[in-house]
Motif scaffolding. Sequence first.
Motif, short mmCIF file in Angstrom:
data_model
loop_
_atom_site.label_atom_id
_atom_site.label_comp_id
_atom_site.label_asym_id
_atom_site.label_seq_id
_atom_site.Cartn_x
_atom_site.Cartn_y
_atom_site.Cartn_z
N ALA A 91 0.84 -1.21 0.00
CA ALA A 91 0.00 0.00 0.00
C ALA A 91 0.87 1.25 0.00
O ALA A 91 0.58 2.24 -0.68
CB ALA A 91 -0.92 0.00 1.21
N SER A 95 1.31 3.80 -3.38
CA SER A 95 0.99 5.22 -3.29
C SER A 95 2.18 6.09 -3.67
O SER A 95 2.05 7.06 -4.41
CB SER A 95 0.52 5.56 -1.88
N TRP A 126 -0.74 11.51 9.00
CA TRP A 126 -1.09 10.13 8.68
C TRP A 126 -0.23 9.12 9.45
O TRP A 126 -0.66 7.97 9.66
CB TRP A 126 -1.00 9.90 7.18
N SER A 133 -4.42 3.57 14.53
CA SER A 133 -5.28 2.58 13.87
C SER A 133 -5.30 1.26 14.62
O SER A 133 -6.22 0.45 14.43
CB SER A 133 -4.80 2.35 12.44
N GLU A 140 -7.71 -2.71 7.25
CA GLU A 140 -7.98 -1.86 6.07
C GLU A 140 -7.68 -0.39 6.37
O GLU A 140 -7.11 0.31 5.53
CB GLU A 140 -9.44 -2.02 5.62
N PHE A 141 -8.07 0.08 7.57
CA PHE A 141 -7.78 1.46 7.94
C PHE A 141 -6.28 1.69 8.05
O PHE A 141 -5.75 2.73 7.64
CB PHE A 141 -8.48 1.83 9.25
N ASP A 143 -3.99 0.06 6.36
CA ASP A 143 -3.47 0.10 4.99
C ASP A 143 -3.73 1.46 4.34
O ASP A 143 -2.89 1.97 3.57
CB ASP A 143 -4.10 -1.01 4.15
N ILE A 144 -4.88 2.05 4.62
CA ILE A 144 -5.19 3.38 4.09
C ILE A 144 -4.20 4.41 4.63
O ILE A 144 -3.70 5.26 3.88
CB ILE A 144 -6.64 3.78 4.43
N CYS A 145 -3.91 4.33 5.92
CA CYS A 145 -2.94 5.25 6.51
C CYS A 145 -1.56 5.05 5.89
O CYS A 145 -0.83 6.02 5.64
CB CYS A 145 -2.86 5.04 8.03
N ALA A 147 -1.00 3.99 2.86
CA ALA A 147 -1.07 4.55 1.51
C ALA A 147 -0.94 6.07 1.56
O ALA A 147 -0.25 6.67 0.71
CB ALA A 147 -2.38 4.15 0.84
N LEU A 148 -1.55 6.71 2.55
CA LEU A 148 -1.48 8.18 2.64
C LEU A 148 -0.13 8.64 3.18
O LEU A 148 0.30 9.76 2.89
CB LEU A 148 -2.64 8.69 3.49
#
Length: 509
Positions: A91, A95, A126, A133, A140-141, A143-145, A147-148
């Motif tokens: 991730a 990004s 982030w 998290s 999933e959250f 992984d989003i962090c 990615a950001l």
Amino acid sequence: MSNEPLPDPEAASKTSLQVSETDDTNLEFMVPEPPFEKISRLRLLTFIALMATSQIFSQALLAQSLVPSPYTAKSFGVEGDQGQISWMTAAYSLSVGTFILISGRVGDLVGYKKVFLASYLSLALWSLLGGLSQYSGSIEFFDICRALQGLSVSAAVPNALGLLGHYLPVGKLRNLAFGFFGAVAPLGFVLGALMSSVLAQFATWPWAFYVTAIVSVVKTAVSIFVIPKNIVTVHKNLTAHHFDLYGAATGISGLVLINFALNQGPVVGWKVPYVYILLIVGVAFMVAFAWIERVATHPLVPKLNTAVVFTLACIAFGWSSFGIWIYYTFRFAYDILNLSPLIASVQFIPSCIAGLLAGMITANLIHRVPASIMLMIAMACFVGGLVIMGLRPRGQIYWAQKFPSIVVCCFGMDISFPSGILILSNKLPRRHQGLAASLVTTVVNYAISVGLGLAGTVEYYKIKNGADTYTGIRSAFYMGMALSAAGLICSVFFVYYQLVRHRHSAHKI
């Protein structure tokens, strides 16, 4: 690149405001404050070191979830799910590799310093949320962090290189600065690995993210005062109209979808329809991107000559194999040798010395040895490192194959990256310095993520067909060997191309 002196501000106001896509002759450049000739040595060295820490951050954050993955996976309840674990690293690389392409162009338009400072404030936010998290219980959250975090780094790295390329004149200091920038990559990875593994083992893994957030805020504050002002093309010459919005939209969409499909395939299997549908749609977006770039007035990616294409292709193959090497070397340590993350990180300390040595050698040789030869040496190092580590038997001592593999692979990494940066920086005009950095770092990080997806797919189906963990890991290394070998073959063609071109030029004379 043009070697002409900076234009006089008063005379510049009378020049044409038309923008050429091939050179800088019709552009105005603001005079940096202080100018290069008047900056103090202490501030100059601090500025160069501060820019190089962006590369340290980039590699440290790669290690931040890769190395302590056993602890992180356990806290989210996904231990043993290698597909989910690989996403914690993929991730971030996805990004970085995707958005770095436009980040350098944005810096070219609005100012490298502005984007650089904003990137570290975003990274602080982030990183803080990435640590928190843990309490959400959602992988999933997390992984989003991740990615950001990668999105933030994608803005920092090319604009740091843009600041260096725009401020430092062509010459030895500039070469050394770029060489140093690439040479600290192993140091960054080792520092990130040691910090994250120590905190995970003796405290909790989120503290590595909290420390990143604190350091990012401090770095932003220091950068405000250290980075010279006005390292940017005049705003009235380059505006939002010169940003290829359609190219950015199609390019980013294509890169994200292709990479997501390649990394999701090992998680759910390639028989799931949405995986290959997303891959097909992603390829369609990339075809549209290629067409848009051909007809755009101000393309996101300028027309590249053959030498640049060869350079990027070699880097893509080499660094995709490197991503496989680094990930599965740690997997081997954890799953086969049962080593702790801390011990596995300590074993990588020699890479710091090897990386610094390789970077300095590259900086001094890049204008004496043809770029194609440098890249061929780098690709040979990637092949050697993959073969040495990939054929390592169970239970073997560290010094027999792992140690030489670490040293050899570091030379591949730290010869190819600064070589690529210097080639593109010298081939593209001054106002495209951020874009030059973006192209190389896009290929590097995107290739890492794609390589992990390909190797993960090989491992997934190997284990699904009854192979044990050791065989699955070795099969992934075979995938890395194939990619690195493709890079070596590409570099051989590059050498042949340059030899033919040189002979043709000599014959014409």
